[in-house]
Write an enzyme that holds these catalytic residues in place. Structure first.
Site, PDB file in Angstrom:
ATOM      1  N   HIS A   3     -14.645 -51.420  18.466  1.00 27.54           N
ATOM      2  CA  HIS A   3     -14.104 -51.259  19.807  1.00 27.54           C
ATOM      3  C   HIS A   3     -12.829 -50.593  19.555  1.00 27.54           C
ATOM      4  CE1 HIS A   3     -16.347 -55.241  19.823  1.00 27.54           C
ATOM      5  NE2 HIS A   3     -16.485 -55.016  20.839  1.00 27.54           N
ATOM      6  N   ASP A  29     -10.093 -52.569  18.478  1.00 28.79           N
ATOM      7  CA  ASP A  29      -9.886 -53.284  17.069  1.00 28.79           C
ATOM      8  C   ASP A  29      -9.097 -52.554  16.168  1.00 28.79           C
ATOM      9  OD1 ASP A  29     -12.066 -54.878  17.999  1.00 28.79           O
ATOM     10  OD2 ASP A  29     -13.614 -53.517  17.187  1.00 28.79           O
TER      11      ASP A  29
HETATM   12  C1  XLS Z   1     -20.330 -60.047  21.382  1.00 26.62           C
HETATM   13  C2  XLS Z   1     -20.907 -58.868  21.314  1.00 26.62           C
HETATM   14  C3  XLS Z   1     -19.809 -57.993  20.563  1.00 26.62           C
HETATM   15  C4  XLS Z   1     -20.694 -56.562  20.901  1.00 26.62           C
HETATM   16  C5  XLS Z   1     -19.706 -55.272  20.836  1.00 26.62           C
HETATM   17  O1  XLS Z   1     -21.032 -61.135  21.602  1.00 26.62           O
HETATM   18  O2  XLS Z   1     -21.969 -59.203  19.840  1.00 26.62           O
HETATM   19  O3  XLS Z   1     -19.397 -58.066  19.415  1.00 26.62           O
HETATM   20  O4  XLS Z   1     -21.546 -56.284  19.932  1.00 26.62           O
HETATM   21  O5  XLS Z   1     -19.125 -55.381  21.910  1.00 26.62           O
END
Ligand code: XLS
Ligand code: NI
Ligand code: NI
Length: 437
Positions: free
Chosen positions: A102, A105
């Site tokens: 993201h 991140d």
């Molecule tokens: C959350 C999601 C997230 C997505 C990316 O539950 O799995 O990690 O994979 O935004």
């Protein structure tokens, strides 16, 4: 080889199934052929930046517990840079070819959106250099539209139009960054796109707005020449009570209703599937037969808990069915198998990053070999074909061809009302699976 953060961890060797070394592969050999592709080409493993790099090991009852070498750096941008270098060291030592992130991140938010984008640009430059020197690739990028309090009511489905605009700006930037880094996909996980209570919610408007948002994303991607695959990631609940993209079927309905089928495929996560009351195989199968299998967030949820525990997958039995579907679909490319998984909070030592990924990589490698054998032998497929053979001949063929309706079928049934069925043989089939494992 990069050796700045984990000097005691070597490049993970393959030692075979007899090895007792937790830092060695028992099954995964990147260049081993399974059918016509290598394990690396089939599995397309990816590291999830938010769990493995940015995650601290905190939970709702406790602060971060993870020991990570970069956490001692107090300047947030310096820490972000170190974390990115550490990421590439991990990718190299584990032989993981891809990563996902993201926007938030990899770089910290600033005081303003301008400053935030500047922070992001600096880390993106560094990432681009690391990609170039390592040969690692970005499987997908995405935007974090759920952490900051501005997204308390959602992003594209917020009641506040200013939030919609801010989210659009953030996704615009995230698509640019993904494009710049050669990302092969771009993911929309719903974040807070859902509702807490219908008492304050205009569901019709929220869904229309979500579709408007996704159309804008598609238009903008086309404008800048981004050719990666767009993906929606379903999840039924958490953080909201009801997430709009609740499962694959709900996503399909949404994509069809809003004329988005040409632009989106689906990124399917095990833990989200089971929260929706489905098996992982069910979700992958549903995507496969509808032509929307895009990518996998490969993790494992705890069956006794009702939330997203995102564990490293170690259940070979379940993984066999996952790889079986993937092989039947002809592979995942340009998608991959992303470890959207975090270590358990008590697994807080740096070595656990490697031990956990090795465990999951071996799980899928073993499952790939089993699934490939199973599919090549054809025992299951033959049984299924035989089970449905009445639709390949006689009245069944006429039903399939569309040459009969209720009137003809009534005539037929009047003449053939003594019906015999055959056993479904579930236990026999389960025993066949066990023979291959
Ligand atoms: C959350 C999601 C997230 C997505 C990316 O539950 O799995 O990690 O994979 O935004
Ligand atoms: Ni996910
Ligand atoms: Ni998840």
């Amino acid at each position: 080889m990069m050796n700045e953060f984990f000097p005691d961890i070597p490049k993970i060797p393959f030692e075979g199934p007899e090895s007792r070394n937790p830092l060695a592969f028992k099954f995964y050999q990147s260049d081993k052929k399974v059918g016509d592709k290598t394990m690396e080409q089939h599995l397309r493993f990816s590291l999830a930046y938010w769990h493995t790099m940015t995650g601290t090991g905190s939970d709702p009852f406790g602060v971060g517990a993870n020991l990570r070498p970069w956490l001692s750096i107090s300047d947030p941008m310096e820490q972000a840079r170190a974390r990115m270098r550490a990421c590439f060291e991990i990718l190299e030592k584990l032989q993981v070819p891809f990563f996902c992130f993201h926007d938030r991140d990899i770089a910290p938010e600033g005081e303003t959106l301008r400053q935030t984008n500047k922070n992001l640009d600096q880390i993106v430059e560094q990432t681009r250099e690391l990609i170039a020197s390592s040969g690692k690739k970005l499987l997908w990028g995405t935007a974090c539209l759920f952490n900051h309090p501005r997204y308390v009511h959602g992003a594209a489905t917020s009641c506040n139009a200013e939030v919609f605009a801010y989210a659009a700006a953030q996704v615009k930037k995230a698509i640019e960054v993904t494009h710049y880094l050669g990302g092969q996909n771009y993911v929309f996980w719903g974040g807070r796109e859902g509702y807490d209570t219908l008492l304050n919610t205009d569901m019709g408007l929220e869904l229309d707005n979500l579709a408007r948002f996704l159309h804008m994303a598609v238009d903008y991607a086309r404008q800048i020449g981004f050719k990666g695959q767009f993906l929606i990631e379903p999840k039924p609940k958490e953080p909201t009570v009801h997430q709009y993209d609740s499962d694959v079927e709900a996503c399909l309905n949404f994509l069809r209703k809003y004329d988005l089928m040409d632009h989106f495929k689906i990124n399917i996560e095990q833990n989200h599937a089971i929260l929706a009351g489905h098996t992982y195989q069910h979700e992958i199968y549903t995507a496969r037969i509808n032509g929307v299998l895009g990518s996998l967030d490969a993790n494992e949820g705890a069956y006794l808990l009702g939330w997203d525990t995102d564990q490293m997958a170690t259940n070979i039995y379940e993984a066999v069915f996952v790889l079986y579907e993937v092989l039947k679909a002809g592979g995942l490319e340009p998608g991959g198998l992303n470890f959207d998984a975090k270590l358990r909070r008590p697994s807080f030592e740096p070595d656990d990053i490697f031990i956990g990924h090795v465990a999951a990589m071996d799980t899928y490698a073993r499952a790939l070999e089993v699934a490939h054998k199973l599919l090549s032998a054809g025992e299951i497929e033959e049984f299924i074909a035989e089970r449905y053979k009445s639709f390949g001949e006689g009245i069944g063929k006429q039903i399939v061809d569309g040459s009969v309706g209720f009137t003809e079928l009534e005539t037929y049934a009047m003449e053939h009302d003594q019906i015999s069925n055959r056993s479904g043989r579930r236990e026999m089939l389960e025993a066949i699976i066990n023979r291959y494992i």
